[in-house]
Design a protein around this motif. Structure first.
Motif, PDB file in Angstrom:
ATOM      1  N   PHE A 294     -62.899 -78.196  42.138  1.00 12.15           N
ATOM      2  CA  PHE A 294     -62.830 -77.908  40.584  1.00 12.15           C
ATOM      3  C   PHE A 294     -61.914 -77.768  40.320  1.00 12.15           C
ATOM      4  O   PHE A 294     -60.646 -77.201  40.929  1.00 12.15           O
ATOM      5  N   GLU A 295     -61.214 -77.888  38.418  1.00 10.42           N
ATOM      6  CA  GLU A 295     -60.449 -77.830  38.267  1.00 10.42           C
ATOM      7  C   GLU A 295     -60.220 -77.286  36.802  1.00 10.42           C
ATOM      8  O   GLU A 295     -61.095 -77.945  36.096  1.00 10.42           O
ATOM      9  N   TYR A 296     -58.853 -76.956  36.098  1.00  6.23           N
ATOM     10  CA  TYR A 296     -58.963 -76.384  35.221  1.00  6.23           C
ATOM     11  C   TYR A 296     -58.016 -76.677  33.877  1.00  6.23           C
ATOM     12  O   TYR A 296     -57.070 -76.708  34.786  1.00  6.23           O
ATOM     13  N   LEU A 297     -58.096 -76.308  33.137  1.00  5.69           N
ATOM     14  CA  LEU A 297     -57.457 -77.258  31.898  1.00  5.69           C
ATOM     15  C   LEU A 297     -56.342 -76.423  32.059  1.00  5.69           C
ATOM     16  O   LEU A 297     -56.166 -74.663  31.896  1.00  5.69           O
ATOM     17  N   ASP A 298     -54.778 -76.402  32.009  1.00  5.90           N
ATOM     18  CA  ASP A 298     -53.645 -75.632  32.288  1.00  5.90           C
ATOM     19  C   ASP A 298     -53.332 -75.066  30.705  1.00  5.90           C
ATOM     20  O   ASP A 298     -53.407 -75.702  29.670  1.00  5.90           O
ATOM     21  N   THR A 299     -53.416 -73.607  30.383  1.00  4.13           N
ATOM     22  CA  THR A 299     -53.198 -72.530  29.323  1.00  4.13           C
ATOM     23  C   THR A 299     -51.701 -72.944  28.948  1.00  4.13           C
ATOM     24  O   THR A 299     -51.678 -72.592  27.471  1.00  4.13           O
ATOM     25  N   ASN A 300     -50.861 -73.339  29.175  1.00  2.00           N
ATOM     26  CA  ASN A 300     -49.556 -73.543  29.079  1.00  2.00           C
ATOM     27  C   ASN A 300     -49.916 -74.588  28.554  1.00  2.00           C
ATOM     28  O   ASN A 300     -47.647 -75.168  28.145  1.00  2.00           O
TER      29      ASN A 300
END
Length: 320
Positions: free
Chosen positions: A273-279
């Motif tokens: 899995f991967e998540y969208l970079d919140t920065n």
């Protein structure tokens, strides 16, 4: 460590946008989903398999498999409990335990219903101080932004809510105040069950939120992760009829057949899995779109959003 960004708040997010939002009749705006779909590969952050908990439940009445995948919190948050959880998973302690509690609009809880199963040796007793992560203010005149590493230079304003200031950091929604940060209880958050203070729980008893975000639990119970796939297998379970939603009839409990860390599965390839970079700028655009819906279905942009209504996008990575 990745940067913590002050990109949003619970009630106000990119507060310069309402003037733009009034111009919905003259321009088209992409939906939040469309913004996420257009994010470049460089804006996605890989989740290590060792940071995933894979829980397999007994098949449903039709024989369909039921798998729930949890991402564990990154440092510096809740690490004492997470070390315990890793030991429990390595010992296969949850195998043969069950889902014991389903309380409507609140939580699903799992662990040893008998409360007699011996715990592995070497588990930590985590102090209540670990509900918070003490961090150093980067600027005495701007003490509402904290980080233990280089901090984002994001300048978007954010406000207080009843539970403190809110922001996103390291891919997670966080609360902040008094030189501290803490993970918060949004839908799908996973926390540690405990008894009365000073008990903080070992990590053997876990729950996930299946209703409106119970933010009053923030800083009172450890948040150790979030469900990234399979929450429907928990949220759709029959509600318990006992006090607090516990199953009075033991036959209603859902058996847990296996709970492993992602890198310890017998499968050839662990889930990825991967998540969208919140920065990232894309995340800021996505968060703004969630707070100010301008796509065709919506008539009036809200001008803000609760932080729990801006879920961090997480996606499964499939092989080519």
């Amino acid at each position: 460590m990745r940067k913590i960004s002050a990109v949003s708040s619970t009630f106000a997010l990119l507060m310069a946008t309402p003037a733009i939002a009034q111009d919905t009749q003259t321009a088209e705006y992409p939906s939040p989903n469309a913004i996420v779909e257009a994010a470049p590969p460089s804006d996605w952050v890989t989740i290590a398999p060792s940071d995933l908990l894979v829980m397999d439940l007994a098949p449903d009445a039709q024989g369909n498999p039921r798998r729930v995948i949890i991402q564990l919190m990154p440092e510096p948050f809740s690490q004492g409990w997470i070390r315990n959880i890793r030991k429990l998973a390595a010992a296969r302690w949850w195998d043969g335990t069950s889902i014991n509690r389903v309380q409507d609009n609140y939580v699903v809880q799992w662990g040893d219903a008998s409360e007699k199963k011996a715990l592995p040796e070497g588990l930590e007793t985590v102090p209540e101080s670990e509900y918070l992560s003490k961090l150093t203010p980067i600027d005495s005149e701007s003490s509402n932004i904290y980080n233990s590493d280089p901090v984002s230079d994001a300048t978007e304003a954010y406000r207080d809510d009843l539970y403190g200031k809110s922001l996103f950091g390291l891919g997670w929604p966080l609360g902040s105040g008094n030189n501290s940060l803490w993970p918060i209880h949004c839908y799908g958050a996973v926390g540690v069950g405990r008894n009365y203070s000073p008990d903080t729980g070992s990590g053997a008893e876990l729950y996930t939120v299946i209703g409106h975000a119970p933010r009053h639990l923030d800083r009172n119970i450890a948040v150790v992760g979030r469900i990234v796939e399979g929450i429907e297998h928990l949220s759709s379970l029959p509600r318990g009829k006992g006090q607090l939603g516990f199953y009075e009839d033991a036959s209603k409990r859902v058996p847990i057949t296996s709970l492993r860390l992602g890198d310890a599965l017998a499968e050839d390839a662990p889930p990825a899995f991967e998540y969208l970079d919140t920065n990232s700028a894309i995340f800021a655009k996505y968060a703004d779109a969630r707070a100010n819906r301008r796509d065709p279905f919506f008539i009036k942009p809200a001008g803000g959003a609760d932080i729990c209504n801006i879920p961090v996008p997480v996606r499964r990575v499939t092989g080519e």
